[in-house]
Design an enzyme around this catalytic site. Sequence first.
Site, PDB file in Angstrom:
ATOM      1  N   CYS A 142       0.878  -1.171   0.000  1.00  0.00           N
ATOM      2  CA  CYS A 142       0.000   0.000   0.000  1.00  0.00           C
ATOM      3  C   CYS A 142       0.913   1.218   0.000  1.00  0.00           C
ATOM      4  CB  CYS A 142      -0.906  -0.013   1.232  1.00  0.00           C
ATOM      5  SG  CYS A 142      -2.283   1.151   1.082  1.00  0.00           S
ATOM      6  N   LYS A 164     -12.342  -4.839   1.144  1.00  0.00           N
ATOM      7  CA  LYS A 164     -11.862  -4.068   2.285  1.00  0.00           C
ATOM      8  C   LYS A 164     -12.788  -2.864   2.463  1.00  0.00           C
ATOM      9  CE  LYS A 164      -7.960  -1.394   4.012  1.00  0.00           C
ATOM     10  NZ  LYS A 164      -6.525  -1.124   3.892  1.00  0.00           N
ATOM     11  N   CYS A 187      -3.787   5.964   0.179  1.00  0.00           N
ATOM     12  CA  CYS A 187      -3.276   4.674  -0.281  1.00  0.00           C
ATOM     13  C   CYS A 187      -2.835   4.697  -1.740  1.00  0.00           C
ATOM     14  CB  CYS A 187      -4.325   3.588  -0.048  1.00  0.00           C
ATOM     15  SG  CYS A 187      -4.817   3.485   1.689  1.00  0.00           S
ATOM     16  N   LYS A 196     -12.167  -7.777   5.060  1.00  0.00           N
ATOM     17  CA  LYS A 196     -11.610  -6.981   6.149  1.00  0.00           C
ATOM     18  C   LYS A 196     -12.498  -5.781   6.435  1.00  0.00           C
ATOM     19  CE  LYS A 196      -7.698  -3.994   6.956  1.00  0.00           C
ATOM     20  NZ  LYS A 196      -6.554  -3.349   6.387  1.00  0.00           N
ATOM     21  N   TYR A 223      -4.018 -10.056  15.670  1.00  0.00           N
ATOM     22  CA  TYR A 223      -3.020  -9.629  16.652  1.00  0.00           C
ATOM     23  C   TYR A 223      -3.015 -10.560  17.863  1.00  0.00           C
ATOM     24  CZ  TYR A 223      -3.236  -5.614  13.612  1.00  0.00           C
ATOM     25  OH  TYR A 223      -3.208  -4.831  12.488  1.00  0.00           O
ATOM     26  N   GLU A 235     -16.108  -7.396  -6.158  1.00  0.00           N
ATOM     27  CA  GLU A 235     -14.684  -7.102  -5.945  1.00  0.00           C
ATOM     28  C   GLU A 235     -13.858  -8.393  -5.965  1.00  0.00           C
ATOM     29  OE1 GLU A 235     -12.789  -4.596  -5.791  1.00  0.00           O
ATOM     30  OE2 GLU A 235     -13.981  -2.824  -5.310  1.00  0.00           O
TER      31      GLU A 235
HETATM   32  C1  PBG Z   1      -3.299   0.129   4.800  1.00  0.00           C
HETATM   33  C2  PBG Z   1      -3.916  -0.791   5.784  1.00  0.00           C
HETATM   34  C3  PBG Z   1      -4.800  -0.503   6.838  1.00  0.00           C
HETATM   35  C4  PBG Z   1      -4.967  -1.689   7.549  1.00  0.00           C
HETATM   36  C5  PBG Z   1      -4.230  -2.675   6.884  1.00  0.00           C
HETATM   37  N1  PBG Z   1      -3.606  -2.108   5.782  1.00  0.00           N
HETATM   38  C6  PBG Z   1      -5.389   0.787   7.295  1.00  0.00           C
HETATM   39  C7  PBG Z   1      -6.271   1.540   6.418  1.00  0.00           C
HETATM   40  O1  PBG Z   1      -6.701   1.096   5.347  1.00  0.00           O
HETATM   41  O2  PBG Z   1      -6.540   2.673   6.802  1.00  0.00           O
HETATM   42  C8  PBG Z   1      -5.782  -1.851   8.799  1.00  0.00           C
HETATM   43  C9  PBG Z   1      -5.371  -2.976   9.681  1.00  0.00           C
HETATM   44  C10 PBG Z   1      -5.885  -2.888  11.080  1.00  0.00           C
HETATM   45  O3  PBG Z   1      -6.667  -2.001  11.449  1.00  0.00           O
HETATM   46  O4  PBG Z   1      -5.492  -3.765  11.869  1.00  0.00           O
HETATM   47  N2  PBG Z   1      -4.075   0.552   3.769  1.00  0.00           N
END
Ligand code: PBG
Length: 325
Positions: A120, A196, A130, A249, A314, A234
Amino acid sequence: MGFPTQRPRRLRQSETWRRLTRETRVTCDDLVYPLFIVPGVRVRHPVESMPGVAQLSVDEAAVEAKRVLAAGVSAVILFSAPDHKDPQASAFLDPNGLVPLAVRAIKAACPEMLVWTDVCLCSATDHGHCGHVLADGTIDNDSSIETLAKVALNHARAGADAVAPSDMMDGRVAAIRRLLDAHGRANTPIVSYAAKYASSFYGPFREAADSAPAFGDRRSYQMDPANAREALREVELDLEEGADLVMVKPAGPYLDVIRRVREQVSVPVVAYQVSGEFSLIKAASQRGWIDERAAALETLTAIKRAGADLIISYFAPDVLRWQRS
Ligand code: PBG
């Protein structure tokens, strides 16, 4: 024929019965653990909003990878927060950048650990978006995917076992596949963050990855939380472009989406239990309002039950440790 002949409680009367009739299990082969790489040496900087999670320098990331491998974790996903930020995200194109160095250090310390890299631009751009931002503040999709492909190639050349684009630009999976293949990296899989959502649950992560957008929000590229059919579209597009695994996600608030994606595709489905999902449980347990271990296991089990094959979490090393004790 119902009660009293039917008594579902018969199979719940002991822990042994419950184990034998359990339909879903979270195992060490299901979990991927995120690591946040920062500049420096011997740095372990706690992320305040994510108790137990720290930003790590490259050397400490190798130590942490060894520790979690011993706990049973077989894969990590790397993020980084470089000091240098500019409109081009040039820190991510450096072959000796934080992620390439961490990939090499982790593979040297534990060759059997699978190392995925998040692809990203947000934590290397000065605006925190991004993709590339145009003068009018909009995101330039088509130049962004060219840069994202170069970032992915940079990671693959360092030895990443998979690249995982999380930007949500259109066409980035195809752009990445094309560039990897043109440079002898046809065997590097792409884990696509296919569905996402523009979620409020990423807040703590943005502290860990130093990636909050300087203006606006991510709703012109991340998905509207109200949409599920769009997630299927998607996913379908990313598979056509060459994705090897697809991701949903966040995970917990999107169990219906995980289930629908699972039913639609034959590739592995990954779900990301994001930072906010983690920190909610941590914060409540610190106040004595919830049992951390039980709540974490319950959420991960639910994500698997919904249809996820793999979960980025996590809690990964803790869960595997709890299961053994
Ligand atoms: C980067 C990205 C994000 C997360 C993973 N890759 C943040 C976003 O899109 O703002 C979030 C992961 C998390 O909250 O644990 N684009």
